[in-house]
Enzyme design. Structure first.
Site, PDB file in Angstrom:
ATOM      1  N   ASP A  25       0.773  -1.245   0.000  1.00  0.00           N
ATOM      2  CA  ASP A  25       0.000   0.000   0.000  1.00  0.00           C
ATOM      3  C   ASP A  25       0.807   1.299   0.000  1.00  0.00           C
ATOM      4  OD1 ASP A  25      -1.731  -2.079   0.476  1.00  0.00           O
ATOM      5  OD2 ASP A  25      -2.793  -1.104   2.110  1.00  0.00           O
TER       6      ASP A  25
ATOM      7  N   GLU B 185       1.845  -9.345  11.478  1.00  0.00           N
ATOM      8  CA  GLU B 185       1.579  -8.894  10.108  1.00  0.00           C
ATOM      9  C   GLU B 185       2.894  -8.706   9.361  1.00  0.00           C
ATOM     10  OE1 GLU B 185      -0.215  -4.974   9.712  1.00  0.00           O
ATOM     11  OE2 GLU B 185      -1.099  -5.533   7.801  1.00  0.00           O
TER      12      GLU B 185
HETATM   13  C1  2M8 Z   1      -3.186  -4.329   3.505  1.00  0.00           C
HETATM   14  O1  2M8 Z   1      -4.093  -3.666   2.636  1.00  0.00           O
HETATM   15  C2  2M8 Z   1      -5.390  -3.235   3.056  1.00  0.00           C
HETATM   16  C3  2M8 Z   1      -6.079  -2.617   1.847  1.00  0.00           C
HETATM   17  O2  2M8 Z   1      -6.304  -3.606   0.902  1.00  0.00           O
HETATM   18  C4  2M8 Z   1      -5.362  -2.222   4.169  1.00  0.00           C
HETATM   19  O3  2M8 Z   1      -4.356  -1.530   4.360  1.00  0.00           O
HETATM   20  O4  2M8 Z   1      -6.383  -2.087   4.846  1.00  0.00           O
HETATM   21  C5  2M8 Z   1      -1.985  -4.757   2.646  1.00  0.00           C
HETATM   22  O5  2M8 Z   1      -0.930  -5.190   3.464  1.00  0.00           O
HETATM   23  C6  2M8 Z   1      -2.393  -5.844   1.657  1.00  0.00           C
HETATM   24  O6  2M8 Z   1      -1.290  -6.347   0.971  1.00  0.00           O
HETATM   25  C7  2M8 Z   1      -3.105  -6.995   2.373  1.00  0.00           C
HETATM   26  O7  2M8 Z   1      -3.605  -7.897   1.422  1.00  0.00           O
HETATM   27  C8  2M8 Z   1      -4.242  -6.507   3.282  1.00  0.00           C
HETATM   28  C9  2M8 Z   1      -4.788  -7.622   4.177  1.00  0.00           C
HETATM   29  O8  2M8 Z   1      -3.738  -8.326   4.797  1.00  0.00           O
HETATM   30  O9  2M8 Z   1      -3.789  -5.456   4.137  1.00  0.00           O
END
Ligand code: 2M8
Length: 434
Positions: free
Chosen positions: A171, A400
């Site tokens: 992101d 994470e």
């Molecule tokens: C993160 O992305 C989401 C948006 O899609 C967020 O920030 O809320 C990123 O790390 C993405 O790569 C990942 O798939 C998602 C869920 O783990 O979180």
């Protein structure tokens, strides 16, 4: 790590995956990410294939049930029983989009296409008639997904584009700083919104408000056009991302293998993968960096920021291989027998050890790098990275992501992809050591 420690780690990882199971798929983590995410699900299936094979299949099935009629696999499939995520299902408004599936709320963007890689791994955990039936079930949906990327997202006829930083999966990577800064947005160009993430997590570990304004602005623009812009070349954020394209090469090759396994061709996929791999080399390689770099298709110039997505180019088995850049620029500590791969090199001016995609170590990036090294015949280096990641999670748990300097966990704990890919890396370690 000895065998007993490895087996304890796998048990702990399995408990995380079971806790995050939501009946038909796996949420990335309790709290911050309560729905199904596209590439997270692929990575979860890869680990669950070793322990809960049926769940691995159901995970991918559920995701493809939400596939759009134009072939796009949405990056979020919403769980209607949970409301606290921004942007919510209502913010995305997929129900107003003619191509969206009926009765399932989804986002309108996609994520790196690693699903055929996962489907192949799921089959390899059960290479019999049942496994082949599963592949046969997914073959057409996977073909339609890749066709969407090749037909709709390959505007220059060579490389596939992402239209939003969220599509990269990385992101707030510093690679997006310049393309986001170039967006001309005034106060009226960002609809009012309220972030949920910064009320759950330390804002110092999350993207900034200025970045979120731009994410929301781009979402709003795309939403008005049902996520299918009439003139895509005028969309203001268009990037040829190395990781996204390299993942598509590897996935297309695996789709060719899947097609061959179920007796339905495979040559077309292999040829298309080779063409895309050649385009990655020709268009994205930088002699100066010894690395493939992302390309800003709006400004039409390379983005000169080394990010770990660049080393994931190895997945495409390109002619130019960023192995020296990986060894000398990324691995931390460089000479260690158990190194980690930060998302930005620790000596780079934009490196931030704990801010999300601007420095921390990530399981999916580590796994894709290992997979790329193996596809390129670099088994020894792959084994070092495997040891490094398992050592990290043994100490820090299934976070994470991780601060590469302190090796402390960042973001939410009990994270599915860290747990799942640990299961797979332990299995790979065992088979490598016989
Ligand atoms: C993160 O992305 C989401 C948006 O899609 C967020 O920030 O809320 C990123 O790390 C993405 O790569 C990942 O798939 C998602 C869920 O783990 O979180």
């Amino acid at each position: 790590m000895d065998d007993r420690a490895a087996s304890e780690l796998v048990d702990r990882a399995g408990a995380v995956l079971d806790d995050n199971w939501i009946g038909h798929s796996t949420k990335p983590s309790p709290g911050l990410y309560p729905h199904q995410w596209s590439w997270d699900s692929a990575f979860t299936a890869i680990g669950n294939a070793h322990r809960r094979w049926d769940r691995a299949c159901d995970e991918l099935r559920r995701l493809f049930e939400a596939q759009w009629s134009n072939g796009m696999v949405p990056h979020i499939v919403f769980d209607p029983t949970v409301r606290d995520y921004f942007p919510s299902a209502a913010d995305w408004g997929s129900n107003d989009c003619p191509a969206a599936p009926a009765g399932i709320a989804t986002s309108g963007l996609c994520q790196p296409p690693v699903h055929a890689i996962a489907a192949r791994r799921v089959y390899e955990a059960r290479p019999d008639a049942t496994g082949r039936r599963f592949l046969a079930e997914l073959l057409e949906p996977l073909r339609r997904w890749h066709a969407y990327l090749f037909d709709v997202r390959r505007i220059d006829g060579e490389l596939v584009e992402i239209w939003h930083p969220w599509e990269s999966g990385m992101d707030n990577s510093p690679a997006w700083d310049a393309p986001l800064a170039a967006l001309a947005i005034g106060p009226d160009d960002v609809p009012p919104y309220r972030r949920v993430d910064t009320s759950l997590m330390d804002p110092a570990e999350r993207p900034t408000d200025a970045e979120y304004d731009r994410y929301v602005h781009l979402l709003d623009r795309l939403r008005r056009e049902h996520y299918t812009p009439a003139r895509p070349a005028t969309h203001p954020f268009r990037v040829h991302d190395v990781l996204f394209n390299a993942a598509l090469v590897a996935a297309e090759r695996d789709l060719g293998r899947i097609a061959a396994l179920v007796g339905d061709g495979g040559d077309r996929e292999r040829a298309r993968a080779d063409d895309l791999a050649a385009a990655i080399d020709r268009r994205l390689w930088s002699d100066e960096h010894g690395l493939h770099l992302d390309h800003d298709a709006v400004a039409d110039h390379p983005i000169p920021v080394p990010i770990a997505g660049g080393v994931v180019a190895l997945l495409a088995e390109p002619e130019h291989r960023p192995v020296a850049a990986l060894r000398e620029g990324f691995l931390h500590p460089a000479g260690s027998d158990t190194p980690v791969v930060p998302s930005v090199p620790v000596h780079h001016e934009l490196f931030e050890p704990a801010r999300y995609w601007r420095g921390p170590v990530w399981a999916p990036i580590t796994w894709l790098t290992i997979e790329g090294l193996e596809r390129c015949g670099e088994e020894q280096l792959a084994a070092r990275l495997r040891r490094g990641f398992l050592d990290l999670v043994e100490g820090a748990g299934f976070a994470e992501c991780y601060d590469p300097l302190t090796r402390e966990p960042c973001g939410p704990d009990r994270f599915s992809w860290s747990a799942s890919l640990t299961v797979d890396l332990v299995a790979a370690r065992e088979s490598a050591e016989g």
